[in-house]
Design an enzyme around this catalytic site. Sequence first.
Site, PDB file in Angstrom:
ATOM      1  N   HIS A  98      74.319  12.564  40.316  1.00 41.11           N
ATOM      2  CA  HIS A  98      75.080  13.609  41.022  1.00 41.11           C
ATOM      3  C   HIS A  98      74.368  14.062  42.291  1.00 41.11           C
ATOM      4  O   HIS A  98      73.199  13.734  42.517  1.00 41.11           O
ATOM      5  CB  HIS A  98      75.312  14.817  40.108  1.00 41.11           C
ATOM      6  N   ASP A 100      73.757  17.759  44.162  1.00 44.53           N
ATOM      7  CA  ASP A 100      73.928  19.179  43.869  1.00 44.53           C
ATOM      8  C   ASP A 100      74.987  19.792  44.785  1.00 44.53           C
ATOM      9  O   ASP A 100      74.913  19.678  46.012  1.00 44.53           O
ATOM     10  CB  ASP A 100      72.604  19.942  44.050  1.00 44.53           C
TER      11      ASP A 100
END
Length: 272
Positions: A98, A100
Amino acid sequence: MTQLQLKKLSGYVGAEISDIRLADINDDTFAAIQNALFEHGVIFFREQFLTPEQHIEFAERWGEIDVSRFFNGVEGYPQIAEVLTKRDQKIVIGGHWHTDQSFDPAPAMASILSAQQLPEFGGDTLFASMGAAYDHLSEGLKATLENLNAWHSDASFGLAAQVLDEHFSADGITKPTLHPVIIRHPVTGRKAIYVNDAFTTHFEGWTVEESQPLLKYLYQYAVQPSFCCRFTWSPGTVAIWENRLVQHYAAADYQGQKRLMHRITIKGTGLM
Ligand code: OGA
Ligand code: MN
């Protein structure tokens, strides 16, 4: 300009910097650290043992602190998010590739993670260079992606909040936001892929179903081992990553042990 004692961790991403105390640096050294971050995407400093005050003071050099609307703050320091895995917890925060806060209109620039309590083994963090991933695309796919925007959403935090109820809240869930698929770093101009499996939902003007095959291809392509580094933490270590240059992944391989990190996130500007 200050010369940093720096060792690259892999061909495309990550560097460990030694002989620096982050709690006590001058503007010259800070400028060199900034350049190192923009060049390497993520940088590591061992044995810093920052107090919350020192963590906040260092973070404020980078810009405005983005107080998390999802994570619990550290007691007395709402600017510092508690990234906690309890002993009996199976799901780890960040346990998937991912970026952030890519779901924000002006997504987080940097995240500064400070190790507080580490498991006896495991709990490494992996980083993948989205600049290297961009560079290695074919000219054909580059041209296609240059013209695309993608939607990003924090809706997946709703599920996470159900599992991590006590220290994670879904109250902050907001509207999806649109970003270019290929971004340019605001300081260096470096191009990078900016889609991620955790928060990107679909391309602008495409259905979710139409978007899935190409997005899924990009997710796995962009994090191939050659574009990654893997960091093993030690007590007091601080990591700083540039969310516009890397994706990251927290390895969930220390079941039955506690892990506690303190994170401060720095606000970014809109993406180009
Ligand atoms: C985060 C995160 C990774 C880790 O704090 O944003 O993804 O290894 N952490 O704790
Ligand atoms: Mn993260």
